[in-house]
Structures are given as structure tokens and as C-alpha cells.
Design a protein around this motif. Structure first.
Motif, mmCIF file in Angstrom:
data_model
loop_
_atom_site.group_PDB
_atom_site.id
_atom_site.type_symbol
_atom_site.label_atom_id
_atom_site.label_comp_id
_atom_site.label_asym_id
_atom_site.label_seq_id
_atom_site.Cartn_x
_atom_site.Cartn_y
_atom_site.Cartn_z
ATOM 1 N N LEU A 46 0.833 -1.199 0.000
ATOM 2 C CA LEU A 46 0.000 0.000 0.000
ATOM 3 C C LEU A 46 0.870 1.252 0.000
ATOM 4 C CD1 LEU A 46 -2.497 -1.329 2.670
ATOM 5 C CD2 LEU A 46 -2.903 -1.171 0.211
ATOM 6 N N ASN A 47 0.436 2.268 -0.747
ATOM 7 C CA ASN A 47 1.224 3.487 -0.935
ATOM 8 C C ASN A 47 1.781 4.041 0.366
ATOM 9 O OD1 ASN A 47 -1.067 3.867 -3.307
ATOM 10 N ND2 ASN A 47 0.958 4.577 -3.922
ATOM 11 N N ALA A 48 3.046 4.434 0.312
ATOM 12 C CA ALA A 48 3.689 5.124 1.426
ATOM 13 C C ALA A 48 3.476 6.620 1.241
ATOM 14 C CB ALA A 48 5.182 4.801 1.462
ATOM 15 N N GLY A 55 7.295 3.124 -4.611
ATOM 16 C CA GLY A 55 7.770 3.324 -3.256
ATOM 17 C C GLY A 55 8.940 4.288 -3.206
ATOM 18 N N PRO A 56 9.251 4.820 -2.029
ATOM 19 C CA PRO A 56 10.394 5.720 -1.906
ATOM 20 C C PRO A 56 11.688 5.005 -2.303
ATOM 21 C CG PRO A 56 9.574 5.054 0.260
ATOM 22 C CD PRO A 56 8.572 4.590 -0.739
ATOM 23 N N PHE A 57 12.450 5.660 -3.177
ATOM 24 C CA PHE A 57 13.698 5.085 -3.682
ATOM 25 C C PHE A 57 13.464 3.697 -4.293
ATOM 26 C CE2 PHE A 57 14.746 8.031 -0.250
ATOM 27 C CZ PHE A 57 15.514 8.941 -0.962
ATOM 28 N N ARG A 58 12.277 3.488 -4.858
ATOM 29 C CA ARG A 58 11.883 2.261 -5.540
ATOM 30 C C ARG A 58 11.932 1.037 -4.624
ATOM 31 N NH1 ARG A 58 10.787 2.463 -10.523
ATOM 32 N NH2 ARG A 58 11.166 0.241 -10.864
ATOM 33 N N VAL A 59 11.746 1.268 -3.334
ATOM 34 C CA VAL A 59 11.835 0.155 -2.389
ATOM 35 C C VAL A 59 10.733 -0.876 -2.636
ATOM 36 C CG1 VAL A 59 10.507 1.388 -0.613
ATOM 37 C CG2 VAL A 59 12.030 -0.461 0.056
ATOM 38 N N TYR A 60 9.515 -0.447 -3.022
ATOM 39 C CA TYR A 60 8.436 -1.401 -3.280
ATOM 40 C C TYR A 60 8.706 -2.220 -4.530
ATOM 41 C CZ TYR A 60 5.108 0.566 0.168
ATOM 42 O OH TYR A 60 4.451 0.949 1.308
ATOM 43 N N LEU A 120 -1.022 -7.825 3.891
ATOM 44 C CA LEU A 120 -1.032 -6.397 3.597
ATOM 45 C C LEU A 120 0.193 -5.756 4.240
ATOM 46 C CD1 LEU A 120 -4.787 -5.477 4.232
ATOM 47 C CD2 LEU A 120 -3.720 -6.379 2.147
ATOM 48 N N ALA A 121 0.859 -4.883 3.483
ATOM 49 C CA ALA A 121 2.087 -4.285 4.001
ATOM 50 C C ALA A 121 2.230 -2.861 3.502
ATOM 51 C CB ALA A 121 3.307 -5.118 3.577
ATOM 52 N N GLY A 122 2.976 -2.066 4.258
ATOM 53 C CA GLY A 122 3.224 -0.705 3.822
ATOM 54 C C GLY A 122 4.150 0.023 4.766
ATOM 55 N N ILE A 123 4.672 1.130 4.274
ATOM 56 C CA ILE A 123 5.517 2.026 5.046
ATOM 57 C C ILE A 123 4.686 3.238 5.454
ATOM 58 C CG2 ILE A 123 7.590 3.487 5.003
ATOM 59 C CD1 ILE A 123 8.668 1.671 2.761
ATOM 60 N N CYS A 124 4.836 3.698 6.696
ATOM 61 C CA CYS A 124 4.228 4.936 7.165
ATOM 62 C C CYS A 124 2.705 4.883 7.018
ATOM 63 C CB CYS A 124 4.845 6.114 6.404
ATOM 64 S SG CYS A 124 4.488 7.730 7.103
ATOM 65 N N SER A 125 2.095 5.744 6.216
ATOM 66 C CA SER A 125 0.636 5.719 6.065
ATOM 67 C C SER A 125 0.171 4.417 5.429
ATOM 68 C CB SER A 125 0.163 6.915 5.241
ATOM 69 O OG SER A 125 0.646 6.840 3.917
ATOM 70 N N GLY A 126 1.037 3.776 4.635
ATOM 71 C CA GLY A 126 0.691 2.465 4.087
ATOM 72 C C GLY A 126 0.547 1.432 5.191
ATOM 73 N N ALA A 127 1.371 1.558 6.240
ATOM 74 C CA ALA A 127 1.241 0.677 7.402
ATOM 75 C C ALA A 127 -0.059 0.964 8.141
ATOM 76 C CB ALA A 127 2.435 0.870 8.340
ATOM 77 N N ASP A 128 -0.406 2.247 8.263
ATOM 78 C CA ASP A 128 -1.666 2.609 8.930
ATOM 79 C C ASP A 128 -2.856 2.009 8.187
ATOM 80 O OD1 ASP A 128 0.021 4.101 10.519
ATOM 81 O OD2 ASP A 128 -0.509 6.017 9.585
ATOM 82 N N ASP A 256 17.017 4.377 7.829
ATOM 83 C CA ASP A 256 16.181 5.538 7.556
ATOM 84 C C ASP A 256 14.737 5.126 7.276
ATOM 85 O OD1 ASP A 256 15.151 7.395 4.978
ATOM 86 O OD2 ASP A 256 16.022 8.502 6.648
ATOM 87 N N HIS A 257 13.808 6.024 7.538
ATOM 88 C CA HIS A 257 12.373 5.779 7.352
ATOM 89 C C HIS A 257 12.017 5.387 5.917
ATOM 90 C CE1 HIS A 257 8.064 6.315 7.870
ATOM 91 N NE2 HIS A 257 8.037 7.289 6.992
ATOM 92 N N THR A 258 12.754 5.909 4.937
ATOM 93 C CA THR A 258 12.448 5.644 3.526
ATOM 94 C C THR A 258 13.358 4.587 2.906
ATOM 95 O OG1 THR A 258 13.878 7.488 2.845
ATOM 96 C CG2 THR A 258 11.533 7.974 3.174
ATOM 97 N N PHE A 259 14.186 3.941 3.717
ATOM 98 C CA PHE A 259 15.117 2.921 3.218
ATOM 99 C C PHE A 259 15.985 3.504 2.101
ATOM 100 C CE2 PHE A 259 11.542 0.837 5.173
ATOM 101 C CZ PHE A 259 12.117 -0.141 5.958
ATOM 102 N N TYR A 260 16.532 4.661 2.408
ATOM 103 C CA TYR A 260 17.325 5.428 1.439
ATOM 104 C C TYR A 260 18.558 4.672 0.949
ATOM 105 C CZ TYR A 260 20.665 9.022 -0.069
ATOM 106 O OH TYR A 260 21.605 9.731 -0.760
ATOM 107 N N LEU A 261 19.248 4.005 1.852
ATOM 108 C CA LEU A 261 20.479 3.318 1.476
ATOM 109 C C LEU A 261 20.177 1.969 0.831
ATOM 110 C CD1 LEU A 261 22.698 4.000 4.619
ATOM 111 C CD2 LEU A 261 22.747 5.185 2.409
ATOM 112 N N ARG A 262 20.948 1.625 -0.172
ATOM 113 C CA ARG A 262 20.750 0.357 -0.874
ATOM 114 C C ARG A 262 20.879 -0.819 0.084
ATOM 115 N NH1 ARG A 262 23.977 -3.411 -3.647
ATOM 116 N NH2 ARG A 262 22.876 -4.412 -5.386
#
Length: 284
Positions: A46-48, A55-60, A120-128, A256-262
Motif C-alpha cells: 500500500l502506498n507510502a 515506493g520511496p527510492f523504488r523500495v516497493y 497487507l504491508a506498507g511504510i508509514c501511512s501504508g502501514a496505517d 532511515d524511514h524511507t530505506f534510502y540506502l541500498r
């Protein structure tokens, strides 16, 4: 309901990806292994926040392919008004709209793969969203909440304030910031933009999930430090339900919250995959 359409086909490393338009103009990408059985659940990402389905930095996108390579079908789609999906004006709004869209997503996956159970899975609002949508839906076999719901407990406050009180410089800077603030101003609180239920309701939701043997993985990163700052806080928030075998916890303060690092995205792929395989083993 508009008819579902499918376009584009990508096959790489044993993973097949297809693009779909479904529901009320929703757009999603379904990643799956070449052969999909119906014993394991499919994953729906679900959208973050306002970020589109990659997803942020193409994490999804990377996570979906990693999970598909391990034998799981994964749908990442844009909720209405995000990415390539229509804005959904005039259909339904708020929680009802999100429930309708999640239902459409699960129906699409079921039609394409024959799978009738979902994580069901998500980051931030996707988790909510995942936490709310899973409640009472027997099709949902599990949830993975990345920087999802939590509450500032006494333990949180001790972890947060004790080091600062022992540093005179930090105390003086904090007092200075308070004095410079306008009378009506206050720091932005996590609750101002997150959809956390009251704490007792969150506990009740977790209990209901455990009672029907749904699996839960709570993953908190250092990016959630505004409201979560140590592994023991989860039990302070949710109580004995955290001891249930269906519930797992990960705390990654260096991530980081957005999984910025590879390296953090690869770590997420590995942990998510191993958790899925352990909770939902293949039936031979």
C-alpha cells in the motif's frame, strides 16, 4: 465496475510482471513467479504517503521482485489520486474508499493467480492503512507494518529526555527554542498527520488478528524516532499480545524511514522474504 485490463509483460530472473487497470481506474503492477500455487498468500503493498507504487527510492518495486523470486505473488498499486490511478471523485471517500480499493486489489490478484489469502504491508501511512484494512477481513492472513502504529510511552520519554537532561548544552538549546517560539506555536506531532487509532483500539485489533492466527511483523526504523525509540517500547504500547507467537518485532535504529540506502533495501528484502517463508511455508 469497469472491466479489468492488462498490459505489458516483463520476465526477468524467473519473475513475471504485468500491468493492470482494475476497480475504479486503479493501476497496479503484479509480480509473480512463473508458477504460482495457491497455498501461500499474496502480498499487497500500500502506498507510502503520496509516493507512487514504486515506493520511496523504488523500495516497493525492488521488494516485490525479491518476494516474487521467492515464490510469492505481489501487487503494488496506486490508490486513487496517487501515481497513475484516477482520483476516484464521486465514488466513495475516506475509509470506505480505501476498503473498496483494497477489496478490488485482492479480487484482481485472486482472478490472476487463484490466491485467496493476503498479506497487507506498507511504510508509514501504508502501514496505517494495512493495520486498519486487516481488521475483520478473513482473507488477510498477515500484515507487515513498517514504521507503523506506536505510542509515546514512559519508556519512550525516558529514552528521549534522559540523555538530553544530562547534557547542559542541549538543555540550554531546548530552553532557547521554547523561548523563541510564538505563543500559539507548537512542534508538529506525529498524530497530526498519521492515522493512529486510540491505543486501546490498537491493542484490540492486534488481539483480534492473533485470535484468528493472522501473522504480524512490526518493523520500526530510526526514522520513527519521533514516536518510537527502543525495542521494549512495543510491549509498553501493546502489552502481552506482543508475546504471542504470531507477532514479530524488528527494530532497526540505524535505518532511515524511507530505506534510502541500498544496503537497507537489501536488508528489508531479505528479512521480509525470510519472514514470509517462515510464516507461510510451501506445501509440498
Amino acid at each position: 465496475m469497469p472491466s479489468q485490463s492488462e498490459a505489458g509483460l516483463l520476465q526477468e530472473g524467473g519473475v513475471v510482471e504485468t500491468a493492470h487497470v482494475f476497480g475504479e481506474g486503479l493501476v497496479g503492477i503484479l509480480a509473480r513467479p512463473r508458477e504460482v500455487g495457491d497455498a501461500r498468500p499474496a502480498v499487497i503493498l500500500l502506498n507510502a504517503g503520496l509516493v507512487h507504487r514504486a515506493g520511496p527510492f523504488r523500495v516497493y518495486a525492488q521488494l516485490a521482485r525479491a518476494l516474487a523470486s521467492c515464490g510469492f505473488a505481489v501487487l503494488r498499486f496506486d490508490q486513487s489520486g496517487l501515481g497513475d490511478s484516477a482520483n476516484g471523485v464521486g465514488v466513495v471517500t475516506g475509509p470506505e474508499r480505501k476498503h473498496a480499493e483494497a477489496d478490488a486489489a485482492m479480487r484482481l490478484v485472486a482472478e490472476q493467480t487463484g490466491i485467496g489469502r493476503f498479506v497487507l504491508a506498507g511504510i508509514c501511512s501504508g502501514a496505517d492503512d494495512a493495520f486498519r484494512l486487516a481488521d475483520g477481513d478473513p482473507r488477510v492472513a498477515g500484515i507487515v507494518l513498517m514504521d507503523g502504529v506506536a505510542y509515546r510511552t514512559t519508556g519512550y520519554k525516558l529514552q528521549h529526555y534522559a540523555p538530553r537532561l544530562l547534557d547542559p548544552g542541549k538543555v540550554l538549546r531546548g530552553v532557547g527554542r521554547m523561548l523563541r517560539r510564538d505563543d500559539g506555536a507548537r512542534a508538529l506531532d506525529e498524530g497530526d498527520f498519521r492515522d493512529f487509532p486510540p491505543q486501546d483500539e490498537a491493542i484490540a485489533r492486534l488481539r483480534r488478528l492473533v485470535e484468528r492466527d493472522a501473522r504480524v511483523l512490526l518493523l520500526y526504523t530510526g526514522g520513527a524516532s519521533r514516536y518510537f525509540n527502543h525495542a521494549g517500547q512495543a510491549r509498553e504500547c501493546f502489552g502481552p499480545v506482543m508475546d504471542a507467537p504470531q507477532v514479530g518485532l524488528e527494530y532497526w535504529p540505524d535505518c532511515d524511514h524511507t530505506f534510502y540506502l541500498r544496503k537497507d533495501r537489501l536488508r528489508l528484502n531479505t528479512r521480509f522474504s525470510s519472514w514470509l517463508r517462515a510464516q507461510f511455508p510451501a506445501v509440498r
